[in-house]
Design an enzyme around this catalytic site. Structure first.
Site, PDB file in Angstrom:
ATOM      1  N   HIS A 153     -10.264  11.840  -7.062  1.00  0.00           N
ATOM      2  CA  HIS A 153      -9.399  10.718  -6.995  1.00  0.00           C
ATOM      3  C   HIS A 153      -8.586  10.782  -5.510  1.00  0.00           C
ATOM      4  CE1 HIS A 153      -8.966  10.726 -11.541  1.00  0.00           C
ATOM      5  NE2 HIS A 153     -10.173  10.306 -11.405  1.00  0.00           N
ATOM      6  N   TYR A 197     -20.253   8.456  12.807  1.00  0.00           N
ATOM      7  CA  TYR A 197     -20.593   9.683  11.724  1.00  0.00           C
ATOM      8  C   TYR A 197     -20.245   9.007  10.484  1.00  0.00           C
ATOM      9  CZ  TYR A 197     -21.839  13.790  14.582  1.00  0.00           C
ATOM     10  OH  TYR A 197     -22.527  14.551  15.211  1.00  0.00           O
TER      11      TYR A 197
END
Length: 228
Positions: free
Chosen positions: A98, A130
């Protein structure tokens, strides 16, 4: 990965995620697919204090055979394992968290959509090389309550849809809940999560930044095999 090292690695990665704030309290879970079944963190377990011998062990049909009671999210993890295998891209580890920056992005996007996310919604734009190279697209799955089988089915459909378009997914975002990421090992799945959470943080710091152009993304495909 054999069972004994998989147990140790789940605990190591869980502790690392907890100590660095990627998970909190008893939120999050980690699983590994074995040759004859699954390991998964127990329900309501703190990822920072896992014990290898207490991880839940399930057989190939998903029936628990040992350990503390398995997290209810094993149903979703199994759908990810099956869907990625059917796509010829089999995952061996799934991590769910979470994580703060990602959930914050999800809250904003789901709120802006009035709780009606489109089937092809993307959580984040391709703002860094990236992110494109190490994570790729992150479909934003419409809200379902935790443990709802419909969420697992939506994730499996999404994996299949992207595979049909020649894309390999490494992550999805469950609206208002958190990401699921997957890879070959816990360490590699953790690296995907780290890059994803960092990109969410950058997005929140720079909400109006332009995404990489299609030409730059295509260059990343050609040079690094990015699957965006």
């Amino acid at each position: 990965m054999d069972e004994a090292p998989a147990r140790a690695e789940i605990c190591r990665v869980g502790r690392s995620l907890f100590e660095r704030g990627y998970v909190h309290a008893t939120a999050g879970n980690i699983s590994v697919r074995l040759a004859d079944g699954y390991l998964i963190t127990p329900t309501d377990a703190c990822l920072g204090t896992l014990a290898p011998e207490r991880l839940a062990r399930l057989d190939a049909q998903g029936q628990q055979t040992a350990g503390d009671r398995a997290s209810k999210t094993i149903a979703l993890h199994r759908q990810i394992y099956d869907a990625t295998a059917a796509a010829g891209q089999p995952a061996r580890c799934v991590i769910h968290t979470h994580s703060t920056q990602l959930v914050a992005c999800s809250l904003a996007a789901d709120g802006a959509a009035g709780g009606q996310l489109a089937d092809d919604a993307e959580l984040l734009l391709p703002i860094t090389p990236y992110f494109v190279m190490k994570v790729g697209r992150v479909p934003h799955i419409a809200y379902h309550r935790p443990g709802d089988p419909a969420a697992a089915e939506a994730v499996a459909r999404t994996i299949a849809r992207h595979a049909a378009q020649g894309r390999r997914l490494r992550a999805v975002m469950l609206a208002r809940l958190g990401p699921n990421v997957w890879h070959d090992t816990p360490a590699e799945a953790m690296a995907v999560l780290e890059e994803l959470e960092e990109t969410a943080h950058l997005h929140r710091l720079n909400p109006h930044v332009a995404p990489l152009s299609e030409a730059r993304i295509d260059e990343l495909r050609q040079v690094f095999g990015a699957s965006w």
